[in-house]
Design a protein around this motif. Structure first.
Motif, PDB file in Angstrom:
ATOM      1  N   TYR A 109       0.839  -1.198   0.000  1.00 42.67           N
ATOM      2  CA  TYR A 109       0.000   0.000   0.000  1.00 42.67           C
ATOM      3  C   TYR A 109       0.872   1.245   0.000  1.00 42.67           C
ATOM      4  O   TYR A 109       2.046   1.191   0.346  1.00 42.67           O
ATOM      5  N   VAL A 110       0.287   2.334  -0.442  1.00 43.96           N
ATOM      6  CA  VAL A 110       0.972   3.626  -0.500  1.00 43.96           C
ATOM      7  C   VAL A 110       0.406   4.514   0.603  1.00 43.96           C
ATOM      8  O   VAL A 110      -0.805   4.582   0.792  1.00 43.96           O
ATOM      9  N   VAL A 117       2.653  11.438  -1.590  1.00 38.44           N
ATOM     10  CA  VAL A 117       3.149  10.122  -1.176  1.00 38.44           C
ATOM     11  C   VAL A 117       4.326  10.304  -0.221  1.00 38.44           C
ATOM     12  O   VAL A 117       5.199  11.145  -0.441  1.00 38.44           O
ATOM     13  N   LYS A 118       4.339   9.509   0.858  1.00 38.24           N
ATOM     14  CA  LYS A 118       5.384   9.601   1.878  1.00 38.24           C
ATOM     15  C   LYS A 118       6.023   8.241   2.100  1.00 38.24           C
ATOM     16  O   LYS A 118       5.333   7.268   2.391  1.00 38.24           O
ATOM     17  N   ILE A 145      -4.347  11.683   6.249  1.00 39.50           N
ATOM     18  CA  ILE A 145      -3.476  10.538   6.006  1.00 39.50           C
ATOM     19  C   ILE A 145      -4.264   9.631   5.082  1.00 39.50           C
ATOM     20  O   ILE A 145      -5.407   9.279   5.371  1.00 39.50           O
ATOM     21  N   GLY A 146      -3.679   9.257   3.971  1.00 36.79           N
ATOM     22  CA  GLY A 146      -4.383   8.402   3.020  1.00 36.79           C
ATOM     23  C   GLY A 146      -3.614   7.139   2.721  1.00 36.79           C
ATOM     24  O   GLY A 146      -2.383   7.112   2.818  1.00 36.79           O
ATOM     25  N   VAL A 147      -4.325   6.087   2.407  1.00 32.27           N
ATOM     26  CA  VAL A 147      -3.685   4.859   1.940  1.00 32.27           C
ATOM     27  C   VAL A 147      -4.389   4.393   0.674  1.00 32.27           C
ATOM     28  O   VAL A 147      -5.587   4.611   0.498  1.00 32.27           O
ATOM     29  N   LYS A 148      -3.615   3.796  -0.206  1.00 31.91           N
ATOM     30  CA  LYS A 148      -4.165   3.174  -1.414  1.00 31.91           C
ATOM     31  C   LYS A 148      -3.541   1.797  -1.494  1.00 31.91           C
ATOM     32  O   LYS A 148      -2.317   1.658  -1.543  1.00 31.91           O
ATOM     33  N   VAL A 149      -4.397   0.778  -1.475  1.00 33.00           N
ATOM     34  CA  VAL A 149      -3.952  -0.612  -1.394  1.00 33.00           C
ATOM     35  C   VAL A 149      -4.037  -1.271  -2.764  1.00 33.00           C
ATOM     36  O   VAL A 149      -4.959  -1.005  -3.540  1.00 33.00           O
TER      37      VAL A 149
END
Length: 172
Positions: A109-110, A117-118, A145-149
């Motif tokens: 995941y990002v 992006v971190k 705070i975001g996530v992309k899986v």
């Protein structure tokens, strides 16, 4: 009678001298005023919880994090927010990873903050998300705070643990 007159005159002279000694007072005087304010800040995590849930349809999830307004730190300092690499970070591929309950499946995941992006620094396994000076801390700062899986290959619950840190640092 002469003794009484001479004693009276002597007392008058002594009193006259002592009055002149008290007559000189300063024209101005300094006084120091001080007020001590302790450093304090309140971290914003929605609903008081700390779980970031990913939507199974979109593969994305987000939550707000930051500091509430009227937070106070010393004027020559800044408040720094950072996050670690998580439990399953792959330093070679520079990707965050979720692990399923059986430990057999990894899912990349990002991680992003405010849309950027971190990725952690390889040597410290942390990434600074934001550093905010005292005036801006007082106003409060907050971001998503975001996530992309990626695509899962097996059913199950995939998890990772991220630790967000806040610390007061010198202004650079």
């Amino acid at each position: 009678m002469k003794k009484i007159v001479s004693i009276t005159l002597m007392l008058a002279m002594i009193l006259a001298l002592s009055v002149s000694a008290f007559a000189e007072t300063p024209a101005s005087q300094d006084m120091e005023v001080s007020y001590v304010v302790d450093s304090h800040y309140v971290i914003v995590i929605p609903d008081g919880g700390n779980d970031l849930i990913v939507d199974p349809d979109t593969g994305e999830g987000d939550m707000d994090i930051g500091v509430k307004p009227e937070s106070v730190i010393p004027g020559d300092k800044a408040l720094q927010m950072s996050v670690n690499a998580g439990k399953h970070y792959d330093d070679t591929a520079k990707t965050y990873r979720l692990l399923n309950g059986t430990g057999g499946q990894l899912l990349s995941y990002v991680l992003s903050y405010k849309g950027q992006v971190k990725n952690p620094n390889a040597s410290t396994a942390t990434v600074v998300l934001e550093t905010v000076a005292a005036d801006d801390v007082y106003l409060g700062f907050q971001g998503k705070i975001g996530v992309k899986v990626g695509t899962a290959k097996a059913a199950g619950t995939y998890t990772d643990t991220l630790t967000f840190s806040f610390r007061i640092v010198d202004v650079t």
